[in-house]
Scaffold this motif. Sequence first.
Motif, PDB file in Angstrom:
ATOM      1  N   MET A 290      -3.348  47.549  57.464  1.00  9.89           N
ATOM      2  CA  MET A 290      -3.148  46.997  56.138  1.00  9.89           C
ATOM      3  C   MET A 290      -2.122  45.979  55.732  1.00  9.89           C
ATOM      4  N   GLY A 291      -0.917  45.765  56.687  1.00  8.66           N
ATOM      5  CA  GLY A 291      -0.090  44.808  56.440  1.00  8.66           C
ATOM      6  C   GLY A 291      -0.694  43.408  56.896  1.00  8.66           C
ATOM      7  N   VAL A 292      -1.515  43.311  58.022  1.00 10.49           N
ATOM      8  CA  VAL A 292      -2.048  42.231  58.418  1.00 10.49           C
ATOM      9  C   VAL A 292      -2.923  41.599  57.216  1.00 10.49           C
ATOM     10  N   LYS A 293      -3.822  42.630  56.625  1.00  7.03           N
ATOM     11  CA  LYS A 293      -4.778  42.050  55.438  1.00  7.03           C
ATOM     12  C   LYS A 293      -3.807  41.746  54.379  1.00  7.03           C
ATOM     13  N   ALA A 294      -2.938  42.465  53.884  1.00  2.40           N
ATOM     14  CA  ALA A 294      -1.951  42.062  52.815  1.00  2.40           C
ATOM     15  C   ALA A 294      -1.182  40.946  52.901  1.00  2.40           C
ATOM     16  N   THR A 295      -1.018  40.496  54.032  1.00  5.66           N
ATOM     17  CA  THR A 295      -0.152  39.000  54.223  1.00  5.66           C
ATOM     18  C   THR A 295      -1.358  37.934  54.796  1.00  5.66           C
TER      19      THR A 295
ATOM     20  N   THR B 173     -14.809  47.092  51.318  1.00  4.88           N
ATOM     21  CA  THR B 173     -16.455  46.491  51.144  1.00  4.88           C
ATOM     22  C   THR B 173     -16.504  45.148  51.372  1.00  4.88           C
ATOM     23  N   GLU B 174     -15.499  44.603  51.430  1.00  9.08           N
ATOM     24  CA  GLU B 174     -15.541  42.998  51.626  1.00  9.08           C
ATOM     25  C   GLU B 174     -15.919  42.237  50.442  1.00  9.08           C
ATOM     26  N   ARG B 175     -16.002  42.713  49.467  1.00  2.00           N
ATOM     27  CA  ARG B 175     -16.098  41.995  48.176  1.00  2.00           C
ATOM     28  C   ARG B 175     -14.861  41.343  47.321  1.00  2.00           C
ATOM     29  N   TRP B 176     -13.533  42.035  47.871  1.00  2.00           N
ATOM     30  CA  TRP B 176     -12.417  41.943  47.537  1.00  2.00           C
ATOM     31  C   TRP B 176     -11.661  41.590  48.639  1.00  2.00           C
ATOM     32  N   GLN B 177     -10.615  40.750  48.544  1.00  2.00           N
ATOM     33  CA  GLN B 177      -9.505  40.422  49.490  1.00  2.00           C
ATOM     34  C   GLN B 177      -8.382  41.390  49.079  1.00  2.00           C
ATOM     35  N   PHE B 178      -7.836  42.120  50.119  1.00  2.00           N
ATOM     36  CA  PHE B 178      -6.602  43.041  49.786  1.00  2.00           C
ATOM     37  C   PHE B 178      -5.472  42.452  49.671  1.00  2.00           C
TER      38      PHE B 178
ATOM     39  N   ARG C 182      -3.160  37.484  57.663  1.00  2.00           N
ATOM     40  CA  ARG C 182      -2.865  37.197  58.854  1.00  2.00           C
ATOM     41  C   ARG C 182      -3.925  37.887  60.031  1.00  2.00           C
ATOM     42  N   ILE C 183      -5.297  37.831  59.323  1.00  2.00           N
ATOM     43  CA  ILE C 183      -6.391  38.331  60.281  1.00  2.00           C
ATOM     44  C   ILE C 183      -6.207  37.640  61.533  1.00  2.00           C
ATOM     45  N   MET C 184      -6.237  36.367  61.310  1.00  2.00           N
ATOM     46  CA  MET C 184      -6.621  35.365  62.558  1.00  2.00           C
ATOM     47  C   MET C 184      -5.144  35.383  63.315  1.00  2.00           C
ATOM     48  N   ALA C 185      -4.068  35.590  62.754  1.00  2.00           N
ATOM     49  CA  ALA C 185      -2.976  35.089  63.452  1.00  2.00           C
ATOM     50  C   ALA C 185      -2.325  36.676  64.055  1.00  2.00           C
ATOM     51  N   GLY C 186      -2.505  37.585  63.455  1.00  2.00           N
ATOM     52  CA  GLY C 186      -2.228  38.822  63.817  1.00  2.00           C
ATOM     53  C   GLY C 186      -0.911  39.427  63.373  1.00  2.00           C
ATOM     54  N   PRO C 187      -0.495  40.575  63.619  1.00  2.00           N
ATOM     55  CA  PRO C 187       0.463  41.121  62.929  1.00  2.00           C
ATOM     56  C   PRO C 187       2.104  40.532  63.311  1.00  2.00           C
ATOM     57  N   ASN C 188       3.017  40.479  62.333  1.00  2.00           N
ATOM     58  CA  ASN C 188       4.532  40.221  62.913  1.00  2.00           C
ATOM     59  C   ASN C 188       5.039  41.263  62.078  1.00  2.00           C
TER      60      ASN C 188
END
Length: 257
Positions: free
Chosen positions: A112-117, A37-42, A119-125
């Motif tokens: 989900m992992g990208v949002k959890a860490t 919903t973009e009201r909270w950060q994962f 890394r939205i801009m950096a991408g997954p690792n």
Amino acid sequence: MTRSASRWNTLGELVATGVVLVAATTSGALLFALAATERWQFQDLLLRVGLPAVVLLVLALVLAAGVGWHRLRRGILVGGLSGLIATIGLEAVRITGFRALETMPGDLPMLMGVKATGRIMAGPNTTSTILGYADHFWNGAAFGVIFALLIGGFPRKWGAWSGALLGAVYGLLLGFGFATGPVPTSLGIGGVFATVTVAEFQTTVYLAHLVFGLILGALVHRFGSRIAPLWVPVVDLFRGVPRQGGSGNFSNKPLTE
């Protein structure tokens, strides 16, 4: 154990069961839906809500084992393990849809992992991907715990197919919640630039959750047939006839003394 003591024991187990149900719900897929919903950060939801809920669930398991709340202990263990295994079936459908049929817009656990860490801009690792899949399988375990504590081994006299049928209904309800929630919109499903159609996406979602539910229901019924559904101890409590050895066994006889 006297009738009065057993009744208080049943009440305590029911209260703890309610706490576990809330913990399993708030530590699972609900957090990702709220983040969509973009009201909270994962990431914030996981740390401030999800992690404490997981700790609470583990403490409840330890308490249940310590005081002899067999129904609660079995429900957490059987439901959690069954949910983990059922998630493999869900993943088989999801990955097929994503990799082969192109009916999914992306790798959701990786997102989900990208949002959890963060890394939205950096991408997954590697770390974010492992964390994303761990959270994904935890969601399956949490849904398994909820199913086992609500339904248990009901109906006990029928075969595993009855558990699979109830699980299928449960899985489709989960699929409905996902398909009609905020996550599809956040993925761009139905938008102008969508890479998959709404029909393709929903077909994959419902089929994946149907497979999840079938496996979950069959496993819980097979290995948790002695777990009474939630309404059994509730009815016993209000009738004042708690069962010998607790409320966790279908075969327990009501106390008569």
